[in-house]
Design an enzyme around this catalytic site. Structure first.
Site: not given
Length: 368
Positions: A54, A92, A205, A246, A256-257
């Protein structure tokens, strides 16, 4: 980066009679360091989907090596090669590096259709991995100057306190990482730093991966619950926020996350610089201003319902956090608008999160 004194890339290729992509299985960390072998396109897709690998750069490098397996399995049938490429590309949806690496391998083979596809794609995948590592190292070289300037302005002898969200470290790229690279670079130069590590629910994470990385590098850090970040900022305990991304638009909007947007809002409210670190491979040059149209991955609700960890007996256990009948939603990413981003740290330098700022650093992407 080093693990127990040995240097590793996050993804690499071996051919001992059979082509094989080798990865560090991130789902086993921090409790076990396990190398996983991927020998088919389907196993590469599964590894990306199920987050054995990831992080934007790491996904891209894994996809690049996955295309080597696709080349080997397609038997010089370009239609089959394209079909396998689409499977990898669909693993993804949000990370730009995935489609970027697949497209790069497809175009290479198409231009050199009569050559050895496996040799071609292995060479290109290694080049992509080397570029990713070098770009991240350069991000560190540029970004550490921001930390050095903060240290000079503090005048209190205290460490520079950096807040991170999710994992944008070595594990998320081929090496070095994006958001962590300035930290590693500054730390190796002797700057006193301390990192506040968001746990990053639902898959943790931060607490599982970023903390493990920082421990291996000897960087002082403290894990916090995600919702503690605003309090720390309001209390003067954070000097700077650095996250990864990302997918970033040419206007400076950052996908992003999930939770990144909230960190940016809190940083903005407390006049704390909010930087995003990324290599050029993470830009989406076609995305609309404001990030409209960026696909936001919605993952399995089971990731919210359950959590895994080490029990008192040393066994990894999965436990439920809610009633089995509970309704859960699992949005994996959010978009932080450019107006909340102080600057972007790229391999070519630091720029403002504006179209004009990005164009100064990457002028060739704006040529009409």
């Amino acid at each position: 980066m080093n693990v127990d004194g040995k240097h590793y890339r996050t993804v690499w290729f071996e051919d001992l009679g059979k082509p094989m992509v080798k990865i560090i299985n991130q789902t086993k960390l921090p409790y076990a360091f396990e190398i996983e072998n991927l020998d088919a396109v389907e196993s590469v897709v599964s590894a990306i989907k199920n987050m054995h690998v990831r992080g934007a750069g790491c996904i891209g490098v894994t996809a690049a090596y996955g295309m080597c397996l696709a080349a080997n399995h397609s038997n010089c049938d370009f239609t089959k090669f394209e079909s396998l490429a689409q499977k990898i590309k669909g693993a993804r949806p949000t990370a730009t590096n995935l489609s970027w690496a697949v497209k790069r391998q497809l175009e290479l083979v198409k231009k050199n259709i009569d050559e050895d596809w496996l040799s071609l794609t292995v060479g290109e995948a290694l080049k992509i991995s080397d570029e990713d590592s070098q770009w991240c190292k350069q991000i560190g070289d540029h970004g550490k100057n921001i930390l050095l300037d903060i240290a000079k302005s503090k005048n209190d002898g205290c460490p520079v306190n950096i807040l991170t969200h999710c994992n944008a470290g070595w594990l998320a790229f081929a090496d070095w990482g994006s958001a962590t690279s300035p930290i590693y670079s500054a730390h190796r130069d002797g700057l006193s730093v301390h990192v506040w590590v968001d746990e990053t629910r639902p898959l943790n994470q931060g607490s599982k991966l970023t903390s493990w990385e920082l421990s291996n590098e000897g960087v002082p850090h403290t894990i916090i619950a995600d919702n503690a970040a605003g309090h720390l900022m309001a209390s003067g305990m954070v000097d700077i926020v650095i996250t990864g991304t990302d997918r970033t638009t040419s206007y400076g909007d950052v996908a992003n996350k999930i939770g990144t947007y909230l960190k940016a809002l809190a940083a903005n409210d407390n006049a704390i610089p909010f930087y995003v670190a990324l290599p050029s491979s993470t830009f989406d040059w076609e995305a609309e201003e404001g990030g409209r149209g960026i696909p936001i991955e919605k993952r399995n609700s089971e990731e919210v319902k359950f959590i895994s960890g080490l029990d008192s007996q040393g066994d990894i256990k999965k436990v439920s956090l809610s009633l089995p009948s509970a309704n859960c939603a699992n949005y994996a990413f959010d978009v932080t608008p450019a107006r909340l981003v102080t600057g972007l740290i790229t391999e070519r330098g630091v720029c403002s999160a504006t179209r004009a700022g990005i164009e100064k650093v990457f002028p060739e992407k704006f040529d009409n």
